[in-house]
Structures are given as structure tokens and as C-alpha cells.
Design a protein around this motif. Structure first.
Motif, PDB file in Angstrom:
ATOM      1  N   ARG A 294       0.742  -0.921   0.436  1.00 17.83           N
ATOM      2  CA  ARG A 294       0.278   0.341   0.106  1.00 17.83           C
ATOM      3  C   ARG A 294       0.669   1.118   0.016  1.00 17.83           C
ATOM      4  O   ARG A 294       1.799   1.560   0.967  1.00 17.83           O
ATOM      5  N   ALA A 295       0.641   2.631  -1.048  1.00 20.04           N
ATOM      6  CA  ALA A 295       1.381   3.091  -1.062  1.00 20.04           C
ATOM      7  C   ALA A 295       0.487   4.461  -1.652  1.00 20.04           C
ATOM      8  O   ALA A 295      -0.191   4.201  -2.841  1.00 20.04           O
ATOM      9  N   THR A 296       1.243   5.790  -1.575  1.00 25.01           N
ATOM     10  CA  THR A 296       0.494   6.681  -1.852  1.00 25.01           C
ATOM     11  C   THR A 296       1.832   8.240  -1.311  1.00 25.01           C
ATOM     12  O   THR A 296       2.745   7.816  -1.506  1.00 25.01           O
ATOM     13  N   VAL A 297       2.024   8.844  -2.525  1.00 25.87           N
ATOM     14  CA  VAL A 297       2.858  10.189  -2.283  1.00 25.87           C
ATOM     15  C   VAL A 297       2.869  11.115  -1.620  1.00 25.87           C
ATOM     16  O   VAL A 297       1.470  11.688  -2.010  1.00 25.87           O
ATOM     17  N   ILE A 298       3.687  11.477  -0.543  1.00 28.25           N
ATOM     18  CA  ILE A 298       3.335  12.738  -0.083  1.00 28.25           C
ATOM     19  C   ILE A 298       3.577  14.043  -0.417  1.00 28.25           C
ATOM     20  O   ILE A 298       4.022  13.704  -1.679  1.00 28.25           O
ATOM     21  N   GLY A 299       2.312  15.047  -0.234  1.00 31.60           N
ATOM     22  CA  GLY A 299       2.728  16.714  -1.072  1.00 31.60           C
ATOM     23  C   GLY A 299       2.929  17.703  -0.026  1.00 31.60           C
ATOM     24  O   GLY A 299       1.852  18.062   0.837  1.00 31.60           O
ATOM     25  N   VAL A 370       1.006   5.478   4.859  1.00 27.39           N
ATOM     26  CA  VAL A 370       1.578   4.654   3.788  1.00 27.39           C
ATOM     27  C   VAL A 370       2.351   5.722   2.760  1.00 27.39           C
ATOM     28  O   VAL A 370       2.174   5.112   1.837  1.00 27.39           O
ATOM     29  N   ALA A 371       2.116   6.896   3.012  1.00 25.75           N
ATOM     30  CA  ALA A 371       3.028   7.486   2.223  1.00 25.75           C
ATOM     31  C   ALA A 371       4.277   7.738   1.814  1.00 25.75           C
ATOM     32  O   ALA A 371       4.927   8.371   3.140  1.00 25.75           O
ATOM     33  N   GLY A 372       4.738   7.799   0.830  1.00 28.45           N
ATOM     34  CA  GLY A 372       6.012   7.583   0.804  1.00 28.45           C
ATOM     35  C   GLY A 372       6.636   9.536  -0.200  1.00 28.45           C
ATOM     36  O   GLY A 372       5.803   9.632  -0.278  1.00 28.45           O
ATOM     37  N   SER A 373       7.652   9.706  -0.453  1.00 29.83           N
ATOM     38  CA  SER A 373       8.254  10.984  -1.354  1.00 29.83           C
ATOM     39  C   SER A 373       9.350  10.442  -2.022  1.00 29.83           C
ATOM     40  O   SER A 373       9.162   9.788  -2.203  1.00 29.83           O
TER      41      SER A 373
END
Length: 419
Positions: A294-299, A370-373
Motif C-alpha cells: 500500500r502506498a501513496t506519495v506525500i505532498g 503509507v505515504a512515501g516521498s
């Protein structure tokens, strides 16, 4: 003419001297803050909180100055840094971190943060994007991440009762939502919108899929675009295009939401800042479907402490302490729709009540862990440009994912070899 110039200079010096004396007599430390907060309603929320800080801290006055969009800001920032005329606090995206560090323009915040009460209150995932080479270089103003907005009405018409949980399900749902009503092989309704272009919005939108494939694009701060996980993530986007279930946005306008609001697409990748929330569309949001993880991208939006004087830096840090506090973050998040970076703020009764009337927003809050950068190294802009070109070439069918990423990597190898 010469006499007029002399008089004007004399008047300016007199006024400057008076201002300096007033500041000294009143013992007020003026802190200059450059920000590019948009839209104006969000800027109003921020400036109201700045005014509150100024009223509660009579020895400090923070001057909040709007300096334009990111595109307008960047040349101003770099010119100011080179000319030793930088502000005391700078608001900009974390992806400029490496560049500012190389220029020696910012102060590391490790010592301050380690002693701050906020250290245990800020989401660790938020802090990750603000670090470089084991140092903390900025403080978060807000956080956000990407999810997928969908039209409830179009899902119901297609008989879809559950949102997709993985890539395969997303692909199947997108096919069901693609409708060619007149049989001319040009659907009037597509399953999902993908951003066309090579600029940062496209790269940002693709990053959750890279992270979901377990991928990275750096290896020891060196570009590593041509890897199996990146290829898999780019292949998935190309598969959506080949299926005919995805349509492309106008070039470099993947953030626009007209097609979604008008019902020409059923799903769109975007974040909590979206104008969709203000439309009359019956919408929902689901997390980025997973692949390997599970993942998303951070802003993030953040603040840098610039290298000025010890006195101004001390005053600036008092303001930054206020920015990450529960009080500020709760008011800011409820006033703008961005997510609070402070865990106590997110858990507060006020914010939880706020979420009840906006259940879709909870999807983004729940995705924070689960937010990556994206990288923040000095050469990130070049990496992003090469990666954007590879994504664009793949979506337009000009190249396979493997060939596009191989070419992008070769281009970067030449650049890195010149360093």
C-alpha cells in the motif's frame, strides 16, 4: 535632476534610519516571511494566524509577503540568495531542499527539532520528505497525499458496488467505466484520466504507483530510473492506455478537473486540495490501489529557516514552533482542507467533528502512514525532467517503458558524470 536624486536618497536614508530606531526602541524583531500560498482564501487563513501570532508575541512581528506561484517564486528566491537578500523564512516545496543546501542558504533544524515538544507530535512520514543527508532542513506547514476521486453516479450505472483495492481491480473497473455510446471507437466516457506532460505534476501523479511497486529512483543519491519496479509501474499506466480505458489530459494540465466534473471520466488522481469538493458532483474517494505494498506519495508544504542573523533566527524559530502546534494546525487544516501535520491536531475533537461532514477527507488522513516521498537531492529537477519525458513518451506510445526509462537513465548518467 541630480539634486532631486540626492534629495530622494537622503529621504530614503532618513526614513530607513527612523524605522531602524523605532524597531530598536520598541525592541521588536521583524521577521520577513516569503510565501506562495494559494488560492487566496487559503492565504487569508494563513495571514489571520500570522496576525494572531504577532498579537500574542509583542517582541516579534512576522511580515508575511506573497511572492507568487512556484514558477514566479523560484527565480526570485535564487536571485535573493545569491544577492544576500533572502527572507528570514521561506515557504516552498521540499524538492528545492538540495539546491538551497548546496547554496548554503538554509540552516539545519536538527537541534531545534530534537528539543521541541512538537517532535513527538508530528507524523514521521511528514518529516521524512524534509530531511536530506541525515539532517532536517525545513518545518512542515501542511501535508497532503494523492488518492483517486470517483463519480458515485457512474459507478452505480456500471453496476460497480466496491472500489478497487489493487492494480488489477483498478484496471478492470476502468474498463467497465469506459463507454462508447455511438460505436465510433471513441468513447464518450473513460474510466480514468492520466496526466500528459513531462513536468512535475505528471511525475508526482505517477509516484504512488512507483512506490506501490516497491520502487525507488535513487540508489545512494544516484539516479536509478531503469529498474524493474519503475518499469512495472510505467507499464501499468501504458496498459490502461492500451486497454482504451484511460484518456490523457491536455499537455501539462493533468491537474484540471473539467473532464471529471462533466462526466467524461469516472476517476481522477488528485489530492484533498481539489476543486471537485466544491462542485455539485456526487463523488467519493478511495486510496491508491496497492500492488506489492500500500502506498501513496506525500505532498508537503514547508518552511525553511534561512541564514540571517542569530536574533532573527531565534525569533523565526518561535514562529515555526507555533506553525507545527496543535492550535495552528487545527485551525489551518479546518480552514483550508489540507491535512494537519500534528497528530494531536488530527485526533482532536474539533478536527474529528470536521471530518464527519467530510468523510472523503478521512481517506487521505488514513493514508499518511503509507505515504512515501519524492527525492530532495540537489539534482532532483533534472531527474524529474528525465522521468517526465519517459512517462510522456510511454503514454503517447512512442516508446516502451523499458526503452523510455533506459534512455532517461542514460541522459542522467551523462549529467551526473559532469558533476
Amino acid at each position: 535632476m541630480f539634486t532631486t536624486v540626492i534629495i530622494l536618497i537622503s529621504c530614503f536614508l532618513f526614513l530607513f534610519s527612523c524605522q531602524q530606531n523605532i524597531q530598536k526602541d520598541n525592541n521588536i524583531i521583524h521577521v520577513t516571511l516569503w510565501q506562495g500560498i494559494n488560492p487566496p482564501v487559503n492565504r487569508d487563513v494563513f495571514n489571520k494566524l500570522v496576525d494572531q501570532f504577532n498579537q500574542e508575541n509583542s517582541h516579534i512581528h512576522v511580515d508575511s509577503i506573497f511572492t507568487g506561484t512556484p514558477e514566479e517564486q523560484l527565480p526570485k528566491i535564487l536571485t535573493a540568495v545569491v544577492g544576500n537578500a533572502a527572507p528570514d523564512i521561506l515557504n516552498f516545496s521540499p524538492q528545492i531542499t538540495g539546491q538551497l543546501v548546496e547554496l548554503g542558504a538554509v540552516e539545519p533544524l536538527d537541534d531545534w527539532f530534537n528539543q521541541s515538544a512538537a517532535k513527538s507530535e508530528i507524523y514521521p512520514q511528514v518529516i521524512e520528505e524534509l530531511q536530506l543527508d541525515d539532517h532536517l532542513w525545513s518545518v512542515p506547514l501542511y501535508t497532503a497525499n494523492l488518492g483517486i476521486f470517483y463519480r458515485n453516479d457512474l459507478f452505480k450505472k456500471a453496476g460497480i458496488s466496491e472500489t478497487p483495492k489493487n492494480w488489477q481491480e483498478l484496471r478492470e473497473v476502468a474498463k467497465k467505466l469506459t463507454i462508447d455510446r455511438n460505436g465510433d471507437q471513441r468513447p464518450e466516457q473513460y474510466g480514468i484520466l492520466l496526466p500528459l506532460g513531462k513536468q512535475e505534476w505528471t511525475v508526482f501523479s505517477w509516484f504512488p504507483f512507483l512506490l506501490g511497486a516497491g520502487g525507488e529512483i535513487l540508489n545512494n543519491n544516484h539516479p536509478n530510473l531503469n529498474n524493474p519496479d519503475a518499469i512495472q509501474a510505467l507499464q501499468f499506466w501504458q496498459d490502461l492506455i492500451k486497454d482504451g480505458s484511460a484518456t490523457l489530459s491536455p499537455p501539462e494540465r493533468g491537474y484540471e478537473e473539467d473532464a471529471f466534473i462533466q462526466g467524461r471520466v469516472a476517476m481522477q488522481i488528485t489530492g484533498p486540495w481539489t476543486y471537485i469538493k466544491n462542485s455539485n458532483v456526487d463523488f467519493g474517494v478511495f486510496p491508491i490501489p496497492e500492488n506489492k505494498v500500500r502506498a501513496t506519495v506525500i505532498g508537503n508544504g514547508n518552511f525553511y529557516l534561512m541564514k540571517t542573523t542569530p536574533e532573527k533566527q531565534k525569533a523565526a524559530l518561535e514562529f515555526l514552533e507555533f506553525v507545527v502546534s496543535k492550535q495552528f494546525q487545527t485551525e489551518w487544516a479546518m480552514g483550508t482542507g489540507f491535512l494537519p501535520v500534528n497528530i494531536k491536531s488530527a485526533q482532536s475533537p474539533e478536527y474529528q467533528e470536521y471530518l464527519k461532514s467530510r468523510p472523503w477527507l478521512k481517506v487521505f488522513v488514513d493514508q499518511i502512514p503509507v505515504a512515501g516521498s519524492r527525492p530532495t537531492i540537489a539534482g532532483y529537477s533534472r531527474i524529474s525532467d528525465s522521468l517526465g519525458r519517459a512517462i510522456e513518451a510511454t503514454l503517447l506510445g512512442k516508446s516502451s517503458p523499458e526503452a523510455a526509462l533506459k534512455q532517461a537513465q542514460e541522459r542522467l548518467e551523462v549529467i551526473w558524470g559532469e558533476k
